[in-house]
Design a protein around this motif. Structure first.
Motif, PDB file in Angstrom:
ATOM      1  N   ASP A 155       2.412 -29.380  -1.491  1.00 54.01           N
ATOM      2  CA  ASP A 155       2.711 -28.596  -0.291  1.00 54.01           C
ATOM      3  C   ASP A 155       4.161 -28.125  -0.264  1.00 54.01           C
ATOM      4  N   VAL A 156       5.059 -28.999  -0.711  1.00 51.59           N
ATOM      5  CA  VAL A 156       6.500 -28.704  -0.720  1.00 51.59           C
ATOM      6  C   VAL A 156       7.050 -29.038  -2.100  1.00 51.59           C
ATOM      7  N   TYR A 157       7.853 -28.134  -2.639  1.00 55.11           N
ATOM      8  CA  TYR A 157       8.524 -28.367  -3.926  1.00 55.11           C
ATOM      9  C   TYR A 157      10.006 -28.141  -3.717  1.00 55.11           C
ATOM     10  N   ILE A 158      10.814 -29.135  -4.048  1.00 57.41           N
ATOM     11  CA  ILE A 158      12.273 -29.032  -3.923  1.00 57.41           C
ATOM     12  C   ILE A 158      12.872 -29.082  -5.314  1.00 57.41           C
ATOM     13  N   GLU A 159      13.616 -28.037  -5.676  1.00 50.27           N
ATOM     14  CA  GLU A 159      14.211 -27.942  -7.008  1.00 50.27           C
ATOM     15  C   GLU A 159      15.660 -28.381  -6.939  1.00 50.27           C
ATOM     16  N   ALA A 160      15.985 -29.473  -7.659  1.00 48.65           N
ATOM     17  CA  ALA A 160      17.338 -30.032  -7.626  1.00 48.65           C
ATOM     18  C   ALA A 160      17.799 -30.454  -9.016  1.00 48.65           C
ATOM     19  N   THR A 161      17.362 -29.710 -10.041  1.00 48.13           N
ATOM     20  CA  THR A 161      17.735 -30.065 -11.416  1.00 48.13           C
ATOM     21  C   THR A 161      18.849 -29.194 -11.971  1.00 48.13           C
ATOM     22  N   GLY A 162      18.891 -27.928 -11.559  1.00 49.57           N
ATOM     23  CA  GLY A 162      19.811 -26.983 -12.178  1.00 49.57           C
ATOM     24  C   GLY A 162      19.294 -26.447 -13.501  1.00 49.57           C
ATOM     25  N   ASN A 163      18.070 -26.804 -13.862  1.00 52.03           N
ATOM     26  CA  ASN A 163      17.440 -26.342 -15.106  1.00 52.03           C
ATOM     27  C   ASN A 163      16.453 -25.225 -14.776  1.00 52.03           C
ATOM     28  N   PRO A 164      16.622 -24.024 -15.342  1.00 53.69           N
ATOM     29  CA  PRO A 164      15.706 -22.924 -15.028  1.00 53.69           C
ATOM     30  C   PRO A 164      14.236 -23.264 -15.245  1.00 53.69           C
ATOM     31  N   ALA A 165      13.930 -24.147 -16.190  1.00 58.14           N
ATOM     32  CA  ALA A 165      12.535 -24.506 -16.444  1.00 58.14           C
ATOM     33  C   ALA A 165      11.890 -25.137 -15.222  1.00 58.14           C
ATOM     34  N   ALA A 166      12.685 -25.805 -14.388  1.00 57.19           N
ATOM     35  CA  ALA A 166      12.139 -26.465 -13.205  1.00 57.19           C
ATOM     36  C   ALA A 166      11.705 -25.474 -12.136  1.00 57.19           C
ATOM     37  N   VAL A 167      12.240 -24.258 -12.175  1.00 54.12           N
ATOM     38  CA  VAL A 167      11.839 -23.236 -11.217  1.00 54.12           C
ATOM     39  C   VAL A 167      10.423 -22.763 -11.532  1.00 54.12           C
ATOM     40  N   ASN A 168      10.194 -22.398 -12.775  1.00 53.31           N
ATOM     41  CA  ASN A 168       8.857 -21.974 -13.174  1.00 53.31           C
ATOM     42  C   ASN A 168       7.852 -23.113 -13.029  1.00 53.31           C
ATOM     43  N   GLN A 169       8.272 -24.315 -13.342  1.00 52.33           N
ATOM     44  CA  GLN A 169       7.415 -25.488 -13.156  1.00 52.33           C
ATOM     45  C   GLN A 169       6.953 -25.600 -11.708  1.00 52.33           C
ATOM     46  N   GLY A 170       7.887 -25.414 -10.785  1.00 49.08           N
ATOM     47  CA  GLY A 170       7.549 -25.507  -9.369  1.00 49.08           C
ATOM     48  C   GLY A 170       6.602 -24.420  -8.912  1.00 49.08           C
ATOM     49  N   LYS A 216      -0.894 -22.469  -2.773  1.00 44.62           N
ATOM     50  CA  LYS A 216      -0.757 -21.245  -2.008  1.00 44.62           C
ATOM     51  C   LYS A 216      -0.200 -21.571  -0.616  1.00 44.62           C
ATOM     52  N   LEU A 217       0.664 -20.697  -0.124  1.00 45.53           N
ATOM     53  CA  LEU A 217       1.305 -20.855   1.192  1.00 45.53           C
ATOM     54  C   LEU A 217       2.225 -22.078   1.261  1.00 45.53           C
ATOM     55  N   GLY A 218       2.642 -22.560   0.100  1.00 43.27           N
ATOM     56  CA  GLY A 218       3.543 -23.710   0.060  1.00 43.27           C
ATOM     57  C   GLY A 218       4.983 -23.324   0.357  1.00 43.27           C
ATOM     58  N   ARG A 219       5.826 -24.345   0.475  1.00 42.07           N
ATOM     59  CA  ARG A 219       7.247 -24.157   0.767  1.00 42.07           C
ATOM     60  C   ARG A 219       8.073 -24.619  -0.435  1.00 42.07           C
ATOM     61  N   PHE A 220       8.816 -23.688  -1.002  1.00 46.83           N
ATOM     62  CA  PHE A 220       9.645 -23.933  -2.187  1.00 46.83           C
ATOM     63  C   PHE A 220      11.103 -23.912  -1.742  1.00 46.83           C
ATOM     64  N   VAL A 221      11.810 -25.039  -1.915  1.00 50.40           N
ATOM     65  CA  VAL A 221      13.222 -25.122  -1.538  1.00 50.40           C
ATOM     66  C   VAL A 221      14.067 -25.109  -2.809  1.00 50.40           C
ATOM     67  N   ASP A 272       8.319 -14.955 -12.615  1.00 50.72           N
ATOM     68  CA  ASP A 272       7.330 -13.934 -12.290  1.00 50.72           C
ATOM     69  C   ASP A 272       7.194 -13.871 -10.774  1.00 50.72           C
ATOM     70  N   TRP A 273       7.810 -12.854 -10.170  1.00 48.32           N
ATOM     71  CA  TRP A 273       7.826 -12.778  -8.714  1.00 48.32           C
ATOM     72  C   TRP A 273       6.445 -12.509  -8.121  1.00 48.32           C
ATOM     73  N   SER A 274       5.508 -12.068  -8.922  1.00 48.01           N
ATOM     74  CA  SER A 274       4.164 -11.854  -8.389  1.00 48.01           C
ATOM     75  C   SER A 274       3.513 -13.162  -7.960  1.00 48.01           C
ATOM     76  N   ILE A 275       3.961 -14.278  -8.547  1.00 47.82           N
ATOM     77  CA  ILE A 275       3.465 -15.593  -8.102  1.00 47.82           C
ATOM     78  C   ILE A 275       3.875 -15.833  -6.656  1.00 47.82           C
ATOM     79  N   ILE A 276       5.114 -15.471  -6.335  1.00 54.30           N
ATOM     80  CA  ILE A 276       5.663 -15.718  -5.007  1.00 54.30           C
ATOM     81  C   ILE A 276       4.945 -14.880  -3.953  1.00 54.30           C
ATOM     82  N   GLY A 277       4.679 -13.640  -4.296  1.00 54.69           N
ATOM     83  CA  GLY A 277       4.076 -12.744  -3.329  1.00 54.69           C
ATOM     84  C   GLY A 277       2.574 -12.627  -3.450  1.00 54.69           C
ATOM     85  N   LEU A 325       4.257 -17.507  -0.983  1.00 48.79           N
ATOM     86  CA  LEU A 325       5.083 -18.700  -0.784  1.00 48.79           C
ATOM     87  C   LEU A 325       6.228 -18.433   0.187  1.00 48.79           C
ATOM     88  N   ASP A 326       6.669 -19.490   0.847  1.00 49.92           N
ATOM     89  CA  ASP A 326       7.943 -19.480   1.572  1.00 49.92           C
ATOM     90  C   ASP A 326       9.012 -19.986   0.609  1.00 49.92           C
TER      91      ASP A 326
END
Length: 360
Positions: free
Chosen positions: A249-264, A270-275, A287-292, A297-298
């Motif tokens: 439901d919620v994914y918080i990215e706190a690694t500083g590694n770009p791979a963790a963004v795509n992983q999240g 769907k309709l989850g919250r990505f911090v 791939d911004w199409s994932i977000i929209g 996603l929020d």
């Protein structure tokens, strides 16, 4: 009186120098530094990350020469005219200033959103306006947000107020609910602060992802329900399996590694919250199409720590969060090179520079 200070002149050009004791001006505090932590942003700045030094995309942010360090606390040593009344403190009080020195004039400051100040001076990065805490004595500026620290807090707790305040703000941005499955990527200092803050929100499940086993072990002790190592297992498949195939439901990215963004983006429902919290040393492509189109996603950023210093101080005071096991190394100012080289090593989490500590 001469004092030591670690001065940033440019990428990989930091120098330990001697200088005169600063003189506090009107509404300024002179603070004897108790400790100053090394942050990922300090490390990236030292090694020349473009977001600090500029490139075709980013303008240069750092103004040199500047005393480094924004994770500090100390004791009020002296005060300029009106400063004690201005900050409601006394000589001898333990104090901390938030990392930003707001201008109090721009539209964000006028609207109470001081942490997004347009001028955006941060201690340790802006020459003249915001010399930082890797020194024996520093000045708290008139527009600083200053907080008193109870005598009951330990040195380690005091040194973690700044990073844990950032952690609490990031967790608040996630708007965590009782039934949420939360994934936190990154179990460094800030991530371990987030683990504890998330646990206080009592979600259904907290999953922590990191590549270092000892950090995962500590995350488990501090409240993680499940820990996963992406070098050892398919973490996206694991999270999907634990959520009936939907994702967290919620994914918080706190690694500083770009791979963790795509992983999240892959493991969030769907309709989850990505911090997004991290400071990256390079640009990240997704791939911004994932977000929209695919998930709607929020996407929420988390910057600094507005309104959370008092919260963290109180949580430490009430023993609802802990510093145990998080401060792993302590060095004197004379040992700053060893401290920076230790940052990011397999056994390091939070590294402190302690002005009063003797080398060796």
């Amino acid at each position: 009186m001469q004092i030591k200070k670690l001065v940033n002149y440019g990428p990989e050009d930091y120098r330990l120098e001697s200088g005169t004791l600063p003189e506090p001006g009107v509404n300024e505090l002179l603070v004897k530094v108790g400790a100053c932590g090394i942050c990922a942003s300090d490390y990236h700045c030292y090694h020349g990350a473009p977001m600090f030094w500029g490139n075709d995309t980013f303008p240069r942010y750092v103004k040199t020469p500047v005393v480094a360090g924004h994770e500090f606390y100390g004791v009020v040593h002296a005060a300029g005219a009106g400063a004690l009344e201005h900050f409601a403190v006394s000589v001898g009080d333990r104090v901390i200033a938030e990392q930003i020195v707001p201008c109090d004039k721009c539209r964000f400051c006028r609207n109470g959103q001081y942490w997004m100040c347009e001028k955006h001076d941060i201690y340790g990065f802006q020459a003249e306006d915001a010399d930082g805490g890797m020194t024996e004595y520093m000045l708290f500026k008139p527009t600083s947000r200053v907080h008193k620290i109870p005598d009951t807090l330990s040195q380690e707790e005091c040194a973690l107020i700044e990073p844990f305040s950032c952690s609490v703000h990031a967790v608040n941005r996630g708007d965590i609910q009782f039934n949420d499955v939360v994934v936190l990527a990154g179990a460094g200092t800030l991530g371990l602060g987030m683990v504890q803050a998330i646990k206080l929100k009592t979600p259904k499940k907290l999953i922590v992802i990191d590549t270092m086993p000892f950090r995962l072990e500590l995350a488990k002790k501090l409240g993680a329900d499940v820990v996963l190592n992406p070098l050892m297992e398919d973490v996206i498949a694991k999270v999907k399996a634990m959520t009936d195939g939907y994702g967290c439901d919620v994914y918080i990215e706190a690694t500083g590694n770009p791979a963790a963004v795509n992983q999240g983006l892959q493991m969030i429902r769907k309709l989850g919250r990505f911090v997004e919290f991290s400071v990256f040393s390079r640009e990240t492509t997704v791939d911004w199409s994932i977000i929209g189109d695919r998930k709607e996603l929020d996407i929420r950023g988390a910057h600094l720590s507005p309104g959370t210093y008092e919260t963290v101080i109180d949580l430490f005071r009430r023993k609802l969060i802990t510093a145990d096991g998080i401060v792993t190394h302590r060095f004197s100012l004379d040992e700053w090179q060893q401290a920076f080289s230790t940052f990011g090593s397999a056994e390091a989490i939070k590294i402190l520079l302690i002005p009063d500590q003797q080398a060796g």
